[in-house]
Design a protein around this motif. Structure first.
Motif, PDB file in Angstrom:
ATOM      1  N   CYS A  14     -62.102  42.423 -96.578  1.00 50.27           N
ATOM      2  CA  CYS A  14     -63.190  41.465 -96.286  1.00 50.27           C
ATOM      3  C   CYS A  14     -62.921  40.660 -95.025  1.00 50.27           C
ATOM      4  O   CYS A  14     -63.790  40.535 -94.157  1.00 50.27           O
ATOM      5  N   THR A  15     -61.727  40.093 -94.907  1.00 49.16           N
ATOM      6  CA  THR A  15     -61.447  39.248 -93.750  1.00 49.16           C
ATOM      7  C   THR A  15     -61.345  40.051 -92.466  1.00 49.16           C
ATOM      8  O   THR A  15     -61.729  39.571 -91.397  1.00 49.16           O
ATOM      9  N   PHE A  19     -64.686  40.651 -88.474  1.00 46.23           N
ATOM     10  CA  PHE A  19     -64.627  40.690 -87.010  1.00 46.23           C
ATOM     11  C   PHE A  19     -65.466  41.806 -86.410  1.00 46.23           C
ATOM     12  O   PHE A  19     -65.808  41.760 -85.231  1.00 46.23           O
ATOM     13  N   VAL A  20     -65.795  42.797 -87.189  1.00 47.40           N
ATOM     14  CA  VAL A  20     -66.536  43.955 -86.669  1.00 47.40           C
ATOM     15  C   VAL A  20     -67.895  43.563 -86.078  1.00 47.40           C
ATOM     16  O   VAL A  20     -68.231  43.988 -84.968  1.00 47.40           O
ATOM     17  N   PRO A  21     -68.702  42.731 -86.742  1.00 41.54           N
ATOM     18  CA  PRO A  21     -69.995  42.367 -86.148  1.00 41.54           C
ATOM     19  C   PRO A  21     -69.861  41.671 -84.783  1.00 41.54           C
ATOM     20  O   PRO A  21     -70.681  41.892 -83.896  1.00 41.54           O
ATOM     21  N   VAL A  68     -55.200  45.785 -88.247  1.00 48.82           N
ATOM     22  CA  VAL A  68     -56.584  46.041 -87.834  1.00 48.82           C
ATOM     23  C   VAL A  68     -57.202  44.786 -87.212  1.00 48.82           C
ATOM     24  O   VAL A  68     -57.873  44.856 -86.179  1.00 48.82           O
ATOM     25  N   THR A  69     -56.955  43.624 -87.823  1.00 50.17           N
ATOM     26  CA  THR A  69     -57.499  42.378 -87.283  1.00 50.17           C
ATOM     27  C   THR A  69     -56.951  42.099 -85.895  1.00 50.17           C
ATOM     28  O   THR A  69     -57.686  41.635 -85.016  1.00 50.17           O
ATOM     29  N   ALA A  73     -59.326  41.466 -82.783  1.00 58.63           N
ATOM     30  CA  ALA A  73     -59.231  40.198 -82.053  1.00 58.63           C
ATOM     31  C   ALA A  73     -58.870  40.442 -80.592  1.00 58.63           C
ATOM     32  O   ALA A  73     -59.407  39.784 -79.684  1.00 58.63           O
ATOM     33  N   LEU A  74     -57.975  41.395 -80.346  1.00 57.29           N
ATOM     34  CA  LEU A  74     -57.640  41.744 -78.962  1.00 57.29           C
ATOM     35  C   LEU A  74     -58.844  42.334 -78.231  1.00 57.29           C
ATOM     36  O   LEU A  74     -59.027  42.096 -77.034  1.00 57.29           O
TER      37      LEU A  74
END
Length: 89
Positions: A14-15, A19-21, A68-69, A73-74
């Motif tokens: 979920c977290t 970030f995908v959108p 993945v995050t 984020a990068l």
């Protein structure tokens, strides 16, 4: 798989997916006006540290989520910097 790991994996999913959108919106519109470079820089550093912690602790949900995050984020940071540099020219 025990229930604690399952909850961790679901939370990680979920977290991380949150970030995908943002990445998709930047790629579609090229608009990075609302992105705070300071926030994303500090956040990305924190995620890198959580990833390191997950590796040290051998914690699969923490490792996967932060790996993945960190990439997402990068991407936001990189796209924002690139677009703002282009706009300055």
């Amino acid at each position: 798989m025990d229930s604690t790991t399952l909850i961790g994996l679901m939370a990680a999913f979920c977290t991380t997916c949150a970030f995908v959108p943002q990445v998709i919106q930047i790629l579609r519109t090229g608009n990075v006006d609302g992105i705070s470079l300071q926030m994303y820089t500090i956040f990305t550093l924190g995620v890198a540290l959580w990833l390191t912690y997950g590796i040290i602790m051998d914690d699969l949900p923490m490792l996967l989520a932060n790996m993945v995050t960190l990439v997402l984020a990068l991407m936001v940071l990189g796209l924002t910097l690139r677009k703002r540099m282009q706009n300055k020219k």
